[in-house]
Design an enzyme around this catalytic site. Sequence first.
Site, PDB file in Angstrom:
ATOM      1  N   LYS A 114      27.451   2.008  15.872  1.00 19.11           N
ATOM      2  CA  LYS A 114      27.777   1.020  16.907  1.00 19.11           C
ATOM      3  C   LYS A 114      26.610   0.763  17.828  1.00 19.11           C
ATOM      4  CE  LYS A 114      32.765   0.909  17.193  1.00 19.11           C
ATOM      5  NZ  LYS A 114      33.960   1.218  17.968  1.00 19.11           N
ATOM      6  N   LYS A 199      34.617  -6.354   3.783  1.00 17.71           N
ATOM      7  CA  LYS A 199      36.009  -6.199   4.234  1.00 17.71           C
ATOM      8  C   LYS A 199      36.435  -7.339   5.156  1.00 17.71           C
ATOM      9  CE  LYS A 199      37.230  -2.570   6.526  1.00 17.71           C
ATOM     10  NZ  LYS A 199      37.602  -1.296   7.135  1.00 17.71           N
ATOM     11  N   LYS A 202      38.260  -7.804  11.834  1.00 15.48           N
ATOM     12  CA  LYS A 202      38.741  -8.304  13.122  1.00 15.48           C
ATOM     13  C   LYS A 202      37.668  -9.023  13.901  1.00 15.48           C
ATOM     14  CE  LYS A 202      42.003  -4.797  14.769  1.00 15.48           C
ATOM     15  NZ  LYS A 202      42.152  -3.603  15.595  1.00 15.48           N
TER      16      LYS A 202
HETATM   17  P1  AMP Z   1      40.139  -2.111  12.491  1.00 20.07           P
HETATM   18  O1  AMP Z   1      40.611  -3.492  12.192  1.00 20.07           O
HETATM   19  O2  AMP Z   1      38.756  -1.859  11.951  1.00 20.07           O
HETATM   20  O3  AMP Z   1      40.319  -1.679  13.925  1.00 20.07           O
HETATM   21  O4  AMP Z   1      41.051  -1.108  11.642  1.00 20.07           O
HETATM   22  C1  AMP Z   1      42.403  -0.852  11.942  1.00 20.07           C
HETATM   23  C2  AMP Z   1      43.064  -0.308  10.701  1.00 20.07           C
HETATM   24  O5  AMP Z   1      43.192  -1.367   9.714  1.00 20.07           O
HETATM   25  C3  AMP Z   1      42.293   0.818  10.006  1.00 20.07           C
HETATM   26  O6  AMP Z   1      43.221   1.767   9.525  1.00 20.07           O
HETATM   27  C4  AMP Z   1      41.583   0.139   8.866  1.00 20.07           C
HETATM   28  O7  AMP Z   1      41.365   1.027   7.776  1.00 20.07           O
HETATM   29  C5  AMP Z   1      42.549  -0.983   8.490  1.00 20.07           C
HETATM   30  N1  AMP Z   1      41.810  -2.149   7.993  1.00 20.07           N
HETATM   31  C6  AMP Z   1      40.951  -2.925   8.698  1.00 20.07           C
HETATM   32  N2  AMP Z   1      40.445  -3.914   7.947  1.00 20.07           N
HETATM   33  C7  AMP Z   1      40.995  -3.774   6.716  1.00 20.07           C
HETATM   34  C8  AMP Z   1      40.888  -4.492   5.486  1.00 20.07           C
HETATM   35  N3  AMP Z   1      40.094  -5.568   5.374  1.00 20.07           N
HETATM   36  N4  AMP Z   1      41.604  -4.068   4.422  1.00 20.07           N
HETATM   37  C9  AMP Z   1      42.406  -2.999   4.529  1.00 20.07           C
HETATM   38  N5  AMP Z   1      42.569  -2.273   5.642  1.00 20.07           N
HETATM   39  C10 AMP Z   1      41.876  -2.651   6.733  1.00 20.07           C
END
Ligand code: AMP
Length: 336
Positions: A114, A199, A202
């Site tokens: 980060k 991936k 967000k």
């Molecule tokens: P984040 O969006 O990075 O804060 O992740 C929140 C949760 O969503 C975590 O458990 C990630 O592993 C899951 N996650 C985030 N993006 C993806 C994605 N593109 N596909 C599957 N799981 C995701």
Amino acid sequence: MTKILTGLQPSGTLHLGNLLGSILPWHGLVNKEVDPEAYLMIVDQHSITVKQDPESLKKQIYELAATLLASGVDYKKHIVFAQSQNPDHAYVGWMFQCLTPMSWLDKMTQFKDKKTKFESYKEAVGTGLYTYPALMAADILLYDVDTVPVGSDQKQHVELTCNIANRFNSQYGQTFKTPRFETSEEATRIYDLQNPTKKMSKSDRDDAGRISLTDPVDVIRKKIMRAVTDNDSLVAFDQVNKPGVSNLLAIFAAVTNRSHDDLVTEYGTQGYGTFKSAVADAVIAYLEPFQLRMNEFLNDKDQMRMILDEGATRANEVSHPKTLEAAAKMGLYVHE
Ligand code: AMP
Ligand code: TRP
């Protein structure tokens, strides 16, 4: 009883990847336990480790709460709340910051990653981004939990949590239970529709590759119809040579509960136009009722507040005796 705890950050736009890759697998893990008690926490104090717009943060907290509730979390049985509602987290988080050697935090790969996103990070980044694993340790250790289901990127923080528990216990006497890290084997990973080796995320500025949980149905359809595929026209699951098509197949399978093979048998030679249109229909059939449930909660903030307040009260009943015990053992001026 098996106690399961996880935390989700209310920052950024919730998308289909979060739902299919994190929230639904969470239900799977909880439901496989015989007598589960789950703590589901909106970790807003973690989100402020980077600057947030106050209005947007509040909105995102409600959206995350509505998403969790719409996914069917049984909030009467389980404990759903926002971290900032229970002051024990920051209190014990501070004790853990004092207990944790800097050398342990220096090893955290998430911080190393980060900080590179900021120019001259020592000026740009608050200390919370560095010490946040100590707060996460408090989130977990306050509740004597058995397992912590999170994505593999959080494994190192759960291991640090165990090290913090052991260090406290050896210096001040047995107090905290060490939890197990758990990640769902069958969690689907969803990729960006425009860049299918990356991936779905967000934080991406360009949202053409992301299906947000609040996207209107016509936008969802457009995004899927414009998803990147490849030059031949065969629908097959091959993540190396056909990442775009494989991603659409994974999404299709997840929202319909059908197998890849089954879908390939049906759509293999029908061409991408027909295939994408079927994927769009399936995603919309799945998300539209979900959005209706979400909107019911969003339109009734009083009900959401009641659910979160009740969750926070129940959480505090568990965490507070533990907080007093730990504070007294460290010599702080508290009366048990
Ligand atoms: P984040 O969006 O990075 O804060 O992740 C929140 C949760 O969503 C975590 O458990 C990630 O592993 C899951 N996650 C985030 N993006 C993806 C994605 N593109 N596909 C599957 N799981 C995701
Ligand atoms: N650090 C986690 C993340 O960024 C969120 C989190 C905070 C968490 N506290 C937690 C996860 C406690 C599990 C348990 O995704």
